[in-house]
Write a protein that holds these residues in place. Structure first.
Motif, PDB file in Angstrom:
ATOM      1  N   SER A   1       0.809  -1.219   0.000  1.00 14.39           N
ATOM      2  CA  SER A   1       0.000   0.000   0.000  1.00 14.39           C
ATOM      3  C   SER A   1       0.844   1.271   0.000  1.00 14.39           C
ATOM      4  O   SER A   1       0.430   2.285  -0.536  1.00 14.39           O
ATOM      5  N   ASP A   2       2.015   1.256   0.596  1.00 15.35           N
ATOM      6  CA  ASP A   2       2.878   2.436   0.655  1.00 15.35           C
ATOM      7  C   ASP A   2       4.282   2.042   0.208  1.00 15.35           C
ATOM      8  O   ASP A   2       5.125   1.675   1.024  1.00 15.35           O
ATOM      9  N   THR A   3       4.526   2.142  -1.074  1.00 13.00           N
ATOM     10  CA  THR A   3       5.816   1.709  -1.622  1.00 13.00           C
ATOM     11  C   THR A   3       6.969   2.624  -1.220  1.00 13.00           C
ATOM     12  O   THR A   3       8.124   2.260  -1.392  1.00 13.00           O
ATOM     13  N   ARG A   4       6.670   3.791  -0.677  1.00 13.37           N
ATOM     14  CA  ARG A   4       7.743   4.651  -0.163  1.00 13.37           C
ATOM     15  C   ARG A   4       8.319   4.068   1.121  1.00 13.37           C
ATOM     16  O   ARG A   4       9.474   4.288   1.448  1.00 13.37           O
ATOM     17  N   ALA A   5       7.496   3.315   1.868  1.00 17.40           N
ATOM     18  CA  ALA A   5       7.911   2.796   3.168  1.00 17.40           C
ATOM     19  C   ALA A   5       8.268   1.317   3.140  1.00 17.40           C
ATOM     20  O   ALA A   5       9.159   0.883   3.865  1.00 17.40           O
ATOM     21  N   ILE A   6       7.586   0.548   2.329  1.00 14.06           N
ATOM     22  CA  ILE A   6       7.742  -0.910   2.330  1.00 14.06           C
ATOM     23  C   ILE A   6       7.944  -1.399   0.904  1.00 14.06           C
ATOM     24  O   ILE A   6       7.342  -0.874  -0.037  1.00 14.06           O
ATOM     25  N   ASP A   7       8.757  -2.412   0.752  1.00 12.66           N
ATOM     26  CA  ASP A   7       8.842  -3.132  -0.517  1.00 12.66           C
ATOM     27  C   ASP A   7       8.812  -4.609  -0.190  1.00 12.66           C
ATOM     28  O   ASP A   7       9.112  -5.008   0.941  1.00 12.66           O
ATOM     29  N   ALA A   8       8.418  -5.409  -1.160  1.00 10.22           N
ATOM     30  CA  ALA A   8       8.314  -6.847  -0.917  1.00 10.22           C
ATOM     31  C   ALA A   8       8.613  -7.616  -2.185  1.00 10.22           C
ATOM     32  O   ALA A   8       8.426  -7.116  -3.295  1.00 10.22           O
ATOM     33  N   LEU A   9       9.072  -8.823  -1.982  1.00 14.86           N
ATOM     34  CA  LEU A   9       9.374  -9.739  -3.073  1.00 14.86           C
ATOM     35  C   LEU A   9       8.901 -11.114  -2.642  1.00 14.86           C
ATOM     36  O   LEU A   9       9.283 -11.605  -1.575  1.00 14.86           O
ATOM     37  N   ALA A  10       8.046 -11.736  -3.451  1.00 15.99           N
ATOM     38  CA  ALA A  10       7.549 -13.086  -3.166  1.00 15.99           C
ATOM     39  C   ALA A  10       7.966 -14.008  -4.303  1.00 15.99           C
ATOM     40  O   ALA A  10       7.866 -13.650  -5.476  1.00 15.99           O
ATOM     41  N   ILE A  11       8.438 -15.186  -3.929  1.00 13.55           N
ATOM     42  CA  ILE A  11       8.978 -16.139  -4.891  1.00 13.55           C
ATOM     43  C   ILE A  11       8.375 -17.511  -4.611  1.00 13.55           C
ATOM     44  O   ILE A  11       8.352 -17.967  -3.464  1.00 13.55           O
ATOM     45  N   ARG A  12       7.917 -18.177  -5.666  1.00 11.77           N
ATOM     46  CA  ARG A  12       7.429 -19.548  -5.531  1.00 11.77           C
ATOM     47  C   ARG A  12       8.655 -20.465  -5.548  1.00 11.77           C
ATOM     48  O   ARG A  12       9.465 -20.409  -6.442  1.00 11.77           O
ATOM     49  N   ASP A  13       8.784 -21.279  -4.513  1.00 12.53           N
ATOM     50  CA  ASP A  13       9.907 -22.205  -4.388  1.00 12.53           C
ATOM     51  C   ASP A  13       9.333 -23.583  -4.044  1.00 12.53           C
ATOM     52  O   ASP A  13       9.054 -23.868  -2.881  1.00 12.53           O
ATOM     53  N   GLY A  14       9.113 -24.384  -5.065  1.00 14.28           N
ATOM     54  CA  GLY A  14       8.458 -25.673  -4.855  1.00 14.28           C
ATOM     55  C   GLY A  14       7.016 -25.435  -4.455  1.00 14.28           C
ATOM     56  O   GLY A  14       6.297 -24.674  -5.085  1.00 14.28           O
ATOM     57  N   ALA A  15       6.599 -26.055  -3.366  1.00 14.52           N
ATOM     58  CA  ALA A  15       5.229 -25.884  -2.867  1.00 14.52           C
ATOM     59  C   ALA A  15       5.086 -24.645  -1.986  1.00 14.52           C
ATOM     60  O   ALA A  15       3.979 -24.293  -1.595  1.00 14.52           O
ATOM     61  N   ALA A  16       6.186 -23.997  -1.664  1.00 16.16           N
ATOM     62  CA  ALA A  16       6.161 -22.851  -0.743  1.00 16.16           C
ATOM     63  C   ALA A  16       6.255 -21.536  -1.499  1.00 16.16           C
ATOM     64  O   ALA A  16       6.817 -21.458  -2.592  1.00 16.16           O
ATOM     65  N   THR A  17       5.721 -20.503  -0.881  1.00  9.68           N
ATOM     66  CA  THR A  17       5.948 -19.139  -1.334  1.00  9.68           C
ATOM     67  C   THR A  17       6.804 -18.454  -0.285  1.00  9.68           C
ATOM     68  O   THR A  17       6.451 -18.440   0.897  1.00  9.68           O
ATOM     69  N   VAL A  18       7.941 -17.924  -0.709  1.00 12.78           N
ATOM     70  CA  VAL A  18       8.867 -17.248   0.195  1.00 12.78           C
ATOM     71  C   VAL A  18       8.661 -15.755   0.034  1.00 12.78           C
ATOM     72  O   VAL A  18       8.742 -15.225  -1.075  1.00 12.78           O
ATOM     73  N   LEU A  19       8.379 -15.077   1.141  1.00  7.94           N
ATOM     74  CA  LEU A  19       8.113 -13.634   1.123  1.00  7.94           C
ATOM     75  C   LEU A  19       9.220 -12.898   1.853  1.00  7.94           C
ATOM     76  O   LEU A  19       9.529 -13.205   3.003  1.00  7.94           O
ATOM     77  N   TRP A  20       9.798 -11.900   1.190  1.00 12.08           N
ATOM     78  CA  TRP A  20      10.783 -11.007   1.786  1.00 12.08           C
ATOM     79  C   TRP A  20      10.159  -9.621   1.842  1.00 12.08           C
ATOM     80  O   TRP A  20       9.604  -9.151   0.847  1.00 12.08           O
ATOM     81  N   VAL A  21      10.252  -8.963   2.986  1.00  9.47           N
ATOM     82  CA  VAL A  21       9.684  -7.632   3.173  1.00  9.47           C
ATOM     83  C   VAL A  21      10.784  -6.696   3.670  1.00  9.47           C
ATOM     84  O   VAL A  21      11.515  -7.037   4.601  1.00  9.47           O
ATOM     85  N   ALA A  22      10.868  -5.527   3.055  1.00  9.99           N
ATOM     86  CA  ALA A  22      11.873  -4.531   3.439  1.00  9.99           C
ATOM     87  C   ALA A  22      11.195  -3.278   3.962  1.00  9.99           C
ATOM     88  O   ALA A  22      10.310  -2.726   3.302  1.00  9.99           O
ATOM     89  N   ASN A  23      11.618  -2.828   5.134  1.00  5.21           N
ATOM     90  CA  ASN A  23      11.209  -1.541   5.684  1.00  5.21           C
ATOM     91  C   ASN A  23      12.223  -0.513   5.195  1.00  5.21           C
ATOM     92  O   ASN A  23      13.378  -0.533   5.613  1.00  5.21           O
ATOM     93  N   LYS A  24      11.791   0.384   4.337  1.00  5.25           N
ATOM     94  CA  LYS A  24      12.697   1.364   3.748  1.00  5.25           C
ATOM     95  C   LYS A  24      12.779   2.657   4.549  1.00  5.25           C
ATOM     96  O   LYS A  24      13.325   3.643   4.083  1.00  5.25           O
ATOM     97  N   THR A  25      12.241   2.639   5.764  1.00  5.86           N
ATOM     98  CA  THR A  25      12.257   3.835   6.602  1.00  5.86           C
ATOM     99  C   THR A  25      13.028   3.551   7.892  1.00  5.86           C
ATOM    100  O   THR A  25      13.389   2.419   8.173  1.00  5.86           O
ATOM    101  N   ALA A  26      13.205   4.594   8.672  1.00  3.47           N
ATOM    102  CA  ALA A  26      13.834   4.442   9.988  1.00  3.47           C
ATOM    103  C   ALA A  26      12.785   4.204  11.070  1.00  3.47           C
ATOM    104  O   ALA A  26      13.137   4.025  12.226  1.00  3.47           O
TER     105      ALA A  26
END
Length: 139
Positions: free
Chosen positions: A98-123
């Motif tokens: 919802s707020d790409t200035r503050a958060i970014d995310a990357l989700a990857i399908r790895d076999g049967a799992a979905t791996v989610l990485w979330v980055a807080n781009k703020t302090a």
């Protein structure tokens, strides 16, 4: 490159403490996510060691905290790269932020799992809500 003898947060300098902190880990994740969404197949993110490296080694400049350690160490961005590397070439999963200035995310399908990485781009602390299995949400 700008000189930075006091090891301050100075852009375009060879010595920037943000390279060794969470700032760089979040920045790298957001950068890789943007490239992946754009279809880029390969990028290089710094070097293994040195001023723009991800593995600690003694250098000709002071590295607070790390210089005081007795053993081997890696910077936070190392964990992002190590976690994403084995998933190179895997299928991306769409993620809404919802707020790409503050958060970014990357989700990857790895076999049967979905791996989610979330980055807080703020302090500041950020709240993230994930859809829960079967409906609803979890935080």
């Amino acid at each position: 490159m700008a000189p930075n003898p006091d090891n301050g947060r100075v852009c375009l300098s060879r010595i920037d403490p943000r390279q060794r902190g969470l700032f760089n880990a979040a920045w790298i994740l957001a950068y890789i996510a943007a490239f992946a969404r754009g279809g880029v197949e390969a990028i290089a993110m710094g070097a293994p060691t040195g001023s723009f490296g991800h593995i600690y080694r003694r250098t000709d400049f002071v590295q607070p905290y790390y210089d005081e350690l007795d053993g081997k160490a890696v910077y936070p961005a190392f964990h992002v790269l190590a976690g994403l590397a084995p998933r190179s070439g895997k299928t991306l999963v769409g993620v809404e932020v919802s707020d790409t200035r503050a958060i970014d995310a990357l989700a990857i399908r790895d076999g049967a799992a979905t791996v989610l990485w979330v980055a807080n781009k703020t302090a500041e602390r950020q709240e993230v809500t994930l859809p829960a299995k079967g409906g609803g949400a979890s935080r």
